[in-house]
Motif scaffolding. Structure first.
Motif, mmCIF file in Angstrom:
data_model
loop_
_atom_site.group_PDB
_atom_site.id
_atom_site.type_symbol
_atom_site.label_atom_id
_atom_site.label_comp_id
_atom_site.label_asym_id
_atom_site.label_seq_id
_atom_site.Cartn_x
_atom_site.Cartn_y
_atom_site.Cartn_z
ATOM 1 N N PRO A 80 -0.757 0.038 -14.736
ATOM 2 C CA PRO A 80 -1.166 1.354 -15.433
ATOM 3 C C PRO A 80 -2.099 1.761 -14.156
ATOM 4 C CG PRO A 80 -1.414 -0.310 -17.116
ATOM 5 C CD PRO A 80 -0.935 -0.960 -16.001
ATOM 6 N N ASP A 81 -2.828 1.056 -13.387
ATOM 7 C CA ASP A 81 -3.853 1.756 -12.342
ATOM 8 C C ASP A 81 -2.859 1.584 -10.896
ATOM 9 O OD1 ASP A 81 -5.573 -1.573 -11.460
ATOM 10 O OD2 ASP A 81 -3.302 -0.860 -11.425
ATOM 11 N N ASN A 82 -1.678 1.560 -11.042
ATOM 12 C CA ASN A 82 -0.716 1.627 -9.814
ATOM 13 C C ASN A 82 -1.254 0.658 -8.645
ATOM 14 O OD1 ASN A 82 1.025 3.672 -10.835
ATOM 15 N ND2 ASN A 82 -0.773 4.830 -10.691
ATOM 16 N N SER A 83 -1.767 -0.581 -9.139
ATOM 17 C CA SER A 83 -2.360 -1.426 -8.013
ATOM 18 C C SER A 83 -1.378 -2.679 -7.943
ATOM 19 C CB SER A 83 -3.794 -1.922 -8.305
ATOM 20 O OG SER A 83 -3.691 -2.749 -9.326
ATOM 21 N N SER A 84 -0.596 -2.958 -9.026
ATOM 22 C CA SER A 84 0.118 -3.969 -9.161
ATOM 23 C C SER A 84 1.710 -3.785 -9.264
ATOM 24 C CB SER A 84 -0.355 -5.242 -9.814
ATOM 25 O OG SER A 84 -1.731 -5.239 -9.438
ATOM 26 N N VAL A 85 2.557 -4.699 -8.873
ATOM 27 C CA VAL A 85 4.237 -4.651 -9.315
ATOM 28 C C VAL A 85 4.417 -6.041 -9.842
ATOM 29 C CG1 VAL A 85 6.346 -4.527 -8.180
ATOM 30 C CG2 VAL A 85 4.647 -2.927 -7.569
ATOM 31 N N MET B 154 -8.707 -11.210 -6.759
ATOM 32 C CA MET B 154 -7.174 -11.390 -6.554
ATOM 33 C C MET B 154 -6.751 -10.911 -5.122
ATOM 34 S SD MET B 154 -4.846 -10.465 -9.530
ATOM 35 C CE MET B 154 -3.185 -10.834 -9.730
ATOM 36 N N GLU B 155 -6.579 -12.047 -3.946
ATOM 37 C CA GLU B 155 -5.910 -11.330 -2.624
ATOM 38 C C GLU B 155 -4.605 -11.244 -2.886
ATOM 39 O OE1 GLU B 155 -4.072 -11.312 0.589
ATOM 40 O OE2 GLU B 155 -4.162 -13.333 -0.153
ATOM 41 N N THR B 156 -3.953 -10.108 -3.139
ATOM 42 C CA THR B 156 -2.755 -9.869 -3.408
ATOM 43 C C THR B 156 -1.805 -9.739 -2.308
ATOM 44 O OG1 THR B 156 -2.777 -7.491 -3.826
ATOM 45 C CG2 THR B 156 -2.984 -8.725 -5.772
ATOM 46 N N ILE B 157 -0.461 -10.036 -2.485
ATOM 47 C CA ILE B 157 0.335 -9.609 -1.345
ATOM 48 C C ILE B 157 1.193 -8.663 -1.701
ATOM 49 C CG2 ILE B 157 2.221 -10.697 0.097
ATOM 50 C CD1 ILE B 157 0.898 -13.337 -0.320
ATOM 51 N N SER B 158 1.182 -7.419 -0.898
ATOM 52 C CA SER B 158 1.638 -6.280 -1.353
ATOM 53 C C SER B 158 3.548 -6.324 -1.140
ATOM 54 C CB SER B 158 1.261 -5.022 -0.598
ATOM 55 O OG SER B 158 1.610 -5.243 0.882
ATOM 56 N N PHE B 159 4.128 -5.670 -1.991
ATOM 57 C CA PHE B 159 5.610 -5.563 -1.783
ATOM 58 C C PHE B 159 5.838 -4.174 -1.248
ATOM 59 C CE2 PHE B 159 9.655 -7.436 -2.605
ATOM 60 C CZ PHE B 159 10.442 -5.946 -2.372
ATOM 61 N N PRO B 160 6.880 -4.204 -0.149
ATOM 62 C CA PRO B 160 6.920 -3.151 0.627
ATOM 63 C C PRO B 160 7.684 -1.931 -0.247
ATOM 64 C CG PRO B 160 8.358 -4.614 1.491
ATOM 65 C CD PRO B 160 7.570 -5.152 0.462
#
Ligand SMILES: CC(C)c1cccc2c(O)c(C(=O)O)cnc12
Length: 462
Positions: A355-360, A419-425
């Motif tokens: 909902p906060d558009n930070s994670s997929v 949470m050090e996340t790895i983004s998806f392009p």
């Protein structure tokens, strides 16, 4: 990263998981160098010697395709799998007859209005096998001014010892699912390629295969394909329901829309959304917020191609009139981060976003547009599952690619501290931009004359 791509296409600011876009002519170099490829790049990813290839697609311009192969490979055996019928079939046969290395394979289409949408390359080298699943037709117009998606597999090494359907598989069962998908063509030329696949070690393929095969599928075969396959995979391997709650929107992005029924709660927000909203251990009811990305008339008008981009966005007025409810879910095509807001989308992607558009939570690249023909529809009180078209896609699930529960969203400033996340392009900008109250959905068979496109033309279809 997952691929042993040559350095020239690997200057990645982030792991690409094998996901790339096509190059777009005229963009500043940095928007084409990182994780963007054209067909010639794909054919030169490895120094290994190409032995044979297979091209599964919908539209193929054979002379153009042959020119994309490096000259030394233009005599290698090439199987072209298509769904042409009648006149367009004989036109393809005529074009192929000039090239002795080309064999045509006609996928059977026994259900009305079905098409062979699947876009896949099988590339057999002297030292391995590479698989490419993508969204572009094999025609020049699809490869230089649109946003298209490509998944490139690793170069899979030969299996030591005899070929096997069971050895050289991965936790995602990619090899097993690909062999099952190909077996349904029931074509000797494709069975030959299944032998090559059985002879290779696909154990480091970390994506799930989501395919569609035309037919009326019964019993356990109902969950082998279409949205029921995706439901099964999400149920078994999907995100935890404690993390991905029903408040996480489902984003669908596509280049065509079929007839979805007069009541949105029947198929779109019923059966289909229940599948795509599934998380581990349960198939959520369709409380999932739904966000659909499809170009507005203005998105098309302002595109690099202008209104002609709309010839690859086949949404007809007769279908649109029956489903005005779609308006409630629509968002514009916008991809400023990748400088592709004007590269009209022919890519098809589906994802679950926080909902906060930070994670997929997961990301699907596929040939499947928003239609019952592509995804399937339950019939006879759920006892059979009817699919009209061949489709193919790959599902990226974070825990199978990086040891994370979710992907990040690129360029999202605020990160969850712990949470050090790895983004998806993700190929379009998140958060999405809704249609303004002046925006209209692109419809390809009505005039658009309020304003000219960048080439000074208006749209007056025949
Ligand atoms: C409606 C049909 C004829 C159509 C029109 C325009 C573009 C199309 C397209 O791009 C595909 C595809 O890429 O699979 C498939 N059908 C397409």
């Amino acid at each position: 990263t997952q691929n042993n791509l040559t350095p020239k296409v690997m200057k990645e600011s982030h792991p690409s998981f094998g996901f790339y876009l096509t190059k777009v002519k005229g963009l500043a170099p940095e928007y084409n160098q990182h994780s963007a490829l054209d067909l010639k790049d794909i054919f030169s990813l490895t120094k290994a010697k190409l032995k044979a290839s297979a091209q599964f697609n919908y539209m193929t311009d054979i002379p153009w395709l042959m020119k994309q192969y490096p000259a030394e490979y233009r005599s290698c055996p090439l199987l072209i799998v298509h769904g042409e019928q009648r006149g367009s079939k004989s036109a393809l046969e005529k074009a192929a007859s000039v090239f002795p290395n080309i064999t045509l394979c006609n996928a059977k289409l026994e259900i009305m209005y079905g098409t062979h949408h699947t876009k896949m390359m099988l590339l057999l080298y002297d030292s391995g096998l590479r698989i490419v699943i993508h969204t572009a037709n094999l025609i020049e117009n699809d490869w230089f001014q649109k946003t298209q998606g490509i998944w490139i597999s690793p170069l899979f090494p030969s299996l030591l010892g005899e070929q096997s359907a069971h050895r050289g598989n991965s936790a995602t069962n990619f090899k097993g699912d690909l062999l099952e998908y190909l077996s349904f063509y029931n074509r000797p030329d494709i069975d030959e390629w299944c032998k090559h696949i059985k002879g290779h070690d696909l154990s480091n393929s970390s994506v799930f295969l989501i395919g569609s095969i035309p037919g009326r599928h019964l019993a356990e075969r109902k969950t082998s394909f279409g949205h029921l396959k995706l439901r099964k995979v999400l149920n078994l391997h999907g995100p935890e329901k404690s993390l991905v709650t029903s408040s996480w929107p489902l984003i669908g992005q596509f280049s065509s829309i079929g007839s979805l029924g007069t009541d949105q709660n029947q198929w779109l927000c019923g059966e289909w959304l229940a599948s795509l909203g599934t998380v581990k251990g349960c198939s959520l009811t369709s409380k999932t917020p739904l966000q659909l990305v499809f170009p507005t008339v203005n998105n098309v008008r302002e595109s690099l191609e202008g209104y002609p981009a709309g010839t690859s966005l086949p949404y007809s007025i007769n279908v649109a009139k029956k489903q005005p409810y779609l308006r409630n879910f629509l968002y514009q095509w916008k991809s400023d981060r990748l400088s592709r807001s004007h590269a009209s989308p022919h890519i098809k992607t589906y994802l679950r976003v926080s909902p906060d558009n930070s994670s997929v939570a997961w990301f699907l690249l596929t040939s499947a547009n928003l239609s019952k023909a592509a995804w399937g529809v339950l019939e006879k009180n759920g006892s059979q599952f009817m699919i009209r078209s061949y489709e193919l896609g790959v599902l990226f699930m974070p825990q199978y690619l990086v040891s994370r529960k979710v992907f990040g969203v690129p360029e999202v400033k605020e990160r969850k501290a712990n949470m050090e996340t790895i983004s998806f392009p993700v190929p379009y900008d998140i958060p999405l931009i809704p249609y303004s109250n002046k925006d209209e959905i692109w419809i390809w068979d009505i005039p658009h004359i309020k304003a000219p496109d960048r080439h000074g033309n208006k749209w007056c279809p025949p």
